[in-house]
Design an enzyme around this catalytic site. Structure first.
Site, PDB file in Angstrom:
ATOM      1  N   SER A   5       0.801  -1.228   0.000  1.00 38.55           N
ATOM      2  CA  SER A   5       0.000   0.000   0.000  1.00 38.55           C
ATOM      3  C   SER A   5       0.830   1.273   0.000  1.00 38.55           C
ATOM      4  O   SER A   5       0.340   2.325  -0.396  1.00 38.55           O
ATOM      5  CB  SER A   5      -0.927   0.015   1.226  1.00 38.55           C
ATOM      6  OG  SER A   5      -0.173  -0.055   2.425  1.00 38.55           O
ATOM      7  N   GLU A 209      -5.476   9.335  11.993  1.00 34.56           N
ATOM      8  CA  GLU A 209      -4.095   9.353  12.453  1.00 34.56           C
ATOM      9  C   GLU A 209      -3.419   8.088  11.919  1.00 34.56           C
ATOM     10  O   GLU A 209      -3.597   7.012  12.474  1.00 34.56           O
ATOM     11  CB  GLU A 209      -4.021   9.403  13.979  1.00 34.56           C
ATOM     12  CG  GLU A 209      -4.588  10.675  14.578  1.00 34.56           C
ATOM     13  CD  GLU A 209      -4.522  10.692  16.103  1.00 34.56           C
ATOM     14  OE1 GLU A 209      -3.997   9.712  16.682  1.00 34.56           O
ATOM     15  OE2 GLU A 209      -4.998  11.668  16.705  1.00 34.56           O
ATOM     16  N   HIS A 213       0.605   5.342   5.776  1.00 29.18           N
ATOM     17  CA  HIS A 213       0.212   5.687   4.413  1.00 29.18           C
ATOM     18  C   HIS A 213       0.409   7.173   4.109  1.00 29.18           C
ATOM     19  O   HIS A 213       0.225   8.019   4.977  1.00 29.18           O
ATOM     20  CB  HIS A 213      -1.245   5.274   4.178  1.00 29.18           C
ATOM     21  CG  HIS A 213      -1.466   3.817   4.407  1.00 29.18           C
ATOM     22  ND1 HIS A 213      -2.100   3.331   5.532  1.00 29.18           N
ATOM     23  CD2 HIS A 213      -1.090   2.737   3.674  1.00 29.18           C
ATOM     24  CE1 HIS A 213      -2.135   2.008   5.474  1.00 29.18           C
ATOM     25  NE2 HIS A 213      -1.518   1.624   4.364  1.00 29.18           N
TER      26      HIS A 213
END
Length: 304
Positions: A5, A209, A213
């Site tokens: 990701s 939070e 990422h």
């Protein structure tokens, strides 16, 4: 590109701000280079193979293609469908990617994992980075120090060892992003990540939070740093690398999706180059005093 990701393409509708650095990479190359990003959220080197995703990439590789390989965040997770061990199964999977890329005439580029933003004196247990999308902004300051603390351990060492053993180009993405985040410090480094207060972004009404990422800004900063490292490691790609002041694309791969907004936010009196990646665009209104140059990709054009 294959990875997790931190590299992957993300949905960009409704002003969603999450981006992987690989999603931003196209904007740092001339039209001679086409970035085909196959990274997927939550995948490890093991699950990427087991789900058939690596075979899809293998079938597309033609002689002369570069394959950027970056795993680690999810290989270190305990779930059996993702977990690998550095020095053992993790190394074997990375070697498989390298070997099978070369069998098809491709050129592998191996990276280790980018850092997590971890300045906490004692980091919270994290068994799944994907769960961070469910966090909400609390406004409560956690106790943090001034030194970025590693969360990856041997998972950032293993790719270096595999690269040396297989004579593969290696880019130390972990060191690059460590230096970036450490240089920014505990507060400013949040600007790279999915840290949003409630109401700050319409797609995340309760805020978030998330120290793993990247947001739009963070993905472009990281992509800009890593493309320079790629150019050093692979001199043949150096002549194709470009750095623009702004990148505009209608598919979320730029730091703007609105060309007029990019023009409006360009500084007065300073030469500004705006790269337009794709699509049809109305020629923007350029206020007097702005010195703007457009660089249109072969897939972009101005219309009346």
């Amino acid at each position: 590109m294959i990875g997790d990701s931190t590299m992957a393409n993300k949905p960009y509708d409704n002003e969603k701000p999450e981006r992987g650095w690989g999603m931003a990479l196209q904007g740092f190359f001339t039209d001679d280079i086409v970035v085909d990003n196959h990274a997927v959220n939550g995948r490890s080197s093991k699950s990427f193979i087991d789900e058939g995703r690596w075979q899809v990439v293998c079938d597309k590789i033609t002689p002369g293609d570069y394959v950027i390989i970056q795993f680690g965040h999810n290989d270190e997770k305990p779930k059996e469908d993702r977990h690998t061990d550095p020095g053992s199964t993790f190394d074997a999977n990375l070697t498989k990617f390298i070997t099978e890329t070369r069998e098809r005439g491709g050129i592998p580029i191996l990276m280790n994992a980018v850092v997590r933003r971890n300045f906490e004196i004692k980091a919270e247990a994290n068994d799944d980075d994907e769960k961070l999308r469910d966090t909400q902004f609390t406004g409560t300051k956690k106790k943090e120090g001034n030194v970025l603390i590693d969360t990856h351990g041997d998972y950032i060492i293993a790719p270096r060892n595999v690269a040396a053993a297989t004579n593969t180009v290696f880019v130390d993405a972990n060191q690059v992003t460590h230096d970036l985040e450490q240089g920014l410090g505990p507060e400013k480094s949040k600007l790279l990540h999915m840290w949003f207060k409630p109401g700050e972004n319409p797609s995340i009404p309760k805020g978030r939070e998330d120290n793993t990422h990247y947001n739009v800004y963070g993905a472009h900063v990281v992509a800009g740093l890593l493309v320079d490292e790629i150019a050093i490691a692979v001199p043949a790609l150096r002549k194709f690398v470009r750095h623009y002041d702004y990148i505009v694309a209608n598919d979320g791969k730029g730091n703007y999706m609105d060309l007029q907004k990019a023009v409006d936010e360009a500084p007065m009196g300073k030469k500004t180059t705006i790269r337009v990646l794709n699509g049809e665009w109305r020629r923007p209104i350029i206020p007097k005093g702005k010195k703007i140059k457009f660089s249109l990709s072969e897939n972009a054009r101005f219309v009346k």
